[in-house]
Design a protein around this motif. Sequence first.
Motif, PDB file in Angstrom:
ATOM      1  N   LEU A   1      21.078  -6.538  75.917  1.00 33.31           N
ATOM      2  CA  LEU A   1      21.903  -5.949  76.974  1.00 33.31           C
ATOM      3  C   LEU A   1      23.326  -6.480  76.898  1.00 33.31           C
ATOM      4  O   LEU A   1      24.292  -5.717  76.987  1.00 33.31           O
ATOM      5  N   GLU A   2      23.478  -7.794  76.732  1.00 34.15           N
ATOM      6  CA  GLU A   2      24.819  -8.375  76.650  1.00 34.15           C
ATOM      7  C   GLU A   2      25.594  -7.793  75.467  1.00 34.15           C
ATOM      8  O   GLU A   2      26.803  -7.534  75.575  1.00 34.15           O
ATOM      9  N   ASP A   3      24.899  -7.568  74.359  1.00 34.97           N
ATOM     10  CA  ASP A   3      25.547  -6.989  73.189  1.00 34.97           C
ATOM     11  C   ASP A   3      26.021  -5.566  73.483  1.00 34.97           C
ATOM     12  O   ASP A   3      27.104  -5.151  73.030  1.00 34.97           O
ATOM     13  N   GLN A   4      25.219  -4.811  74.219  1.00 36.11           N
ATOM     14  CA  GLN A   4      25.593  -3.444  74.558  1.00 36.11           C
ATOM     15  C   GLN A   4      26.807  -3.419  75.484  1.00 36.11           C
ATOM     16  O   GLN A   4      27.690  -2.577  75.343  1.00 36.11           O
ATOM     17  N   LEU A   5      26.860  -4.336  76.438  1.00 37.87           N
ATOM     18  CA  LEU A   5      27.954  -4.360  77.414  1.00 37.87           C
ATOM     19  C   LEU A   5      29.250  -4.907  76.816  1.00 37.87           C
ATOM     20  O   LEU A   5      30.333  -4.410  77.100  1.00 37.87           O
ATOM     21  N   GLY A   6      29.143  -5.939  75.996  1.00 38.32           N
ATOM     22  CA  GLY A   6      30.310  -6.462  75.306  1.00 38.32           C
ATOM     23  C   GLY A   6      31.345  -7.119  76.192  1.00 38.32           C
ATOM     24  O   GLY A   6      32.531  -7.160  75.835  1.00 38.32           O
ATOM     25  N   LEU A   7      30.941  -7.649  77.327  1.00 38.14           N
ATOM     26  CA  LEU A   7      31.914  -8.229  78.250  1.00 38.14           C
ATOM     27  C   LEU A   7      32.552  -9.517  77.731  1.00 38.14           C
ATOM     28  O   LEU A   7      33.607  -9.917  78.215  1.00 38.14           O
ATOM     29  N   LEU A   8      31.899 -10.161  76.770  1.00 36.71           N
ATOM     30  CA  LEU A   8      32.469 -11.379  76.195  1.00 36.71           C
ATOM     31  C   LEU A   8      33.266 -11.106  74.919  1.00 36.71           C
ATOM     32  O   LEU A   8      33.765 -12.032  74.298  1.00 36.71           O
TER      33      LEU A   8
ATOM     34  N   HIS B   1      40.773  -0.842  80.054  1.00 34.56           N
ATOM     35  CA  HIS B   1      40.108   0.460  79.925  1.00 34.56           C
ATOM     36  C   HIS B   1      38.625   0.282  79.636  1.00 34.56           C
ATOM     37  O   HIS B   1      37.777   0.932  80.257  1.00 34.56           O
ATOM     38  N   ARG B   2      38.300  -0.590  78.708  1.00 38.46           N
ATOM     39  CA  ARG B   2      36.896  -0.825  78.366  1.00 38.46           C
ATOM     40  C   ARG B   2      36.164  -1.463  79.538  1.00 38.46           C
ATOM     41  O   ARG B   2      35.005  -1.137  79.817  1.00 38.46           O
TER      42      ARG B   2
ATOM     43  N   LEU C   1      36.792  -1.021  82.673  1.00 37.22           N
ATOM     44  CA  LEU C   1      36.556   0.032  83.658  1.00 37.22           C
ATOM     45  C   LEU C   1      35.329   0.852  83.288  1.00 37.22           C
ATOM     46  O   LEU C   1      34.503   1.171  84.148  1.00 37.22           O
ATOM     47  N   ARG C   2      35.177   1.160  82.031  1.00 37.15           N
ATOM     48  CA  ARG C   2      34.019   1.953  81.597  1.00 37.15           C
ATOM     49  C   ARG C   2      32.718   1.158  81.745  1.00 37.15           C
ATOM     50  O   ARG C   2      31.672   1.725  82.060  1.00 37.15           O
ATOM     51  N   VAL C   3      32.782  -0.142  81.509  1.00 46.12           N
ATOM     52  CA  VAL C   3      31.607  -0.985  81.737  1.00 46.12           C
ATOM     53  C   VAL C   3      31.216  -0.946  83.209  1.00 46.12           C
ATOM     54  O   VAL C   3      30.035  -0.793  83.555  1.00 46.12           O
ATOM     55  N   LEU C   4      32.187  -1.078  84.095  1.00 46.28           N
ATOM     56  CA  LEU C   4      31.904  -1.047  85.533  1.00 46.28           C
ATOM     57  C   LEU C   4      31.296   0.287  85.951  1.00 46.28           C
ATOM     58  O   LEU C   4      30.421   0.326  86.828  1.00 46.28           O
ATOM     59  N   GLU C   5      31.756   1.374  85.358  1.00 52.64           N
ATOM     60  CA  GLU C   5      31.184   2.682  85.679  1.00 52.64           C
ATOM     61  C   GLU C   5      29.699   2.717  85.335  1.00 52.64           C
ATOM     62  O   GLU C   5      28.878   3.267  86.079  1.00 52.64           O
ATOM     63  N   ARG C   6      29.341   2.107  84.210  1.00 53.65           N
ATOM     64  CA  ARG C   6      27.929   2.069  83.822  1.00 53.65           C
ATOM     65  C   ARG C   6      27.142   1.152  84.747  1.00 53.65           C
ATOM     66  O   ARG C   6      26.005   1.454  85.116  1.00 53.65           O
ATOM     67  N   PHE C   7      27.738   0.024  85.131  1.00 48.41           N
ATOM     68  CA  PHE C   7      27.088  -0.846  86.099  1.00 48.41           C
ATOM     69  C   PHE C   7      26.819  -0.073  87.394  1.00 48.41           C
ATOM     70  O   PHE C   7      25.731  -0.174  87.973  1.00 48.41           O
TER      71      PHE C   7
END
Length: 207
Positions: free
Chosen positions: A28-35, A42-43, A45-51
């Motif tokens: 999951l962490e790899d898919q999200l890429g927050l680190l 921009h990226r 924001l798109r992560v937050l939309e999925r959250f």
Amino acid sequence: MSDADSGLDETSLRQRLKRETAAAHQHLEDQLGLLDPGLDLHRYLRVLERFYGFYVPVEMDVARLAAVEPLGFPLRARAELIGRDLLALGLSPADLAALPPCRDRPELSCVEDLAGCLYVLEGACLGGQVLSPLLHRRLGLATGSGAAFFGGDEEQTLPRWAAIVAWLDGLPRTGASTATIVGAATATFDAFARWAAGTRGRAPWSI
């Protein structure tokens, strides 16, 4: 229920959850890429939309089940914090309402399912304690400007997590199956990872 099923002869339920869901958690962490060092606004924001698309329906499922399976602590509306962040970053209420909800969600039908799911949802708040200062340094975000979700309960995060862990570790003594709880946690991680790697329109959603 046998000791082998409860796992209490070797480790606490929380430790077993951490160990046996490690691969799903990492995926999951790899898919999200927050680190990812290349994370930009921009990226993010798109992560937050999925959250948001995941947390809104899953929290509704959790609330329905918690109404008949009482917890030892109050639920927190994390989706509300994500919505607040999205608005702070420029989305309108109409944009929020138009975000697609996750339909391929983990099944929640018993207290074990509830426990596994909450382990994932609430555990994200611990990760948020690491991400929050990172987001501030890299993107200039704070709890009032787009990072409320990852700020979570702030100084109350660890006390709340301790209460949740105590509840989790007490479940096997009530007859709950630890194997089912671990399976539910893994299913939640997997569902979130599928959603994070899903599609939007014709183009793959990626970060």
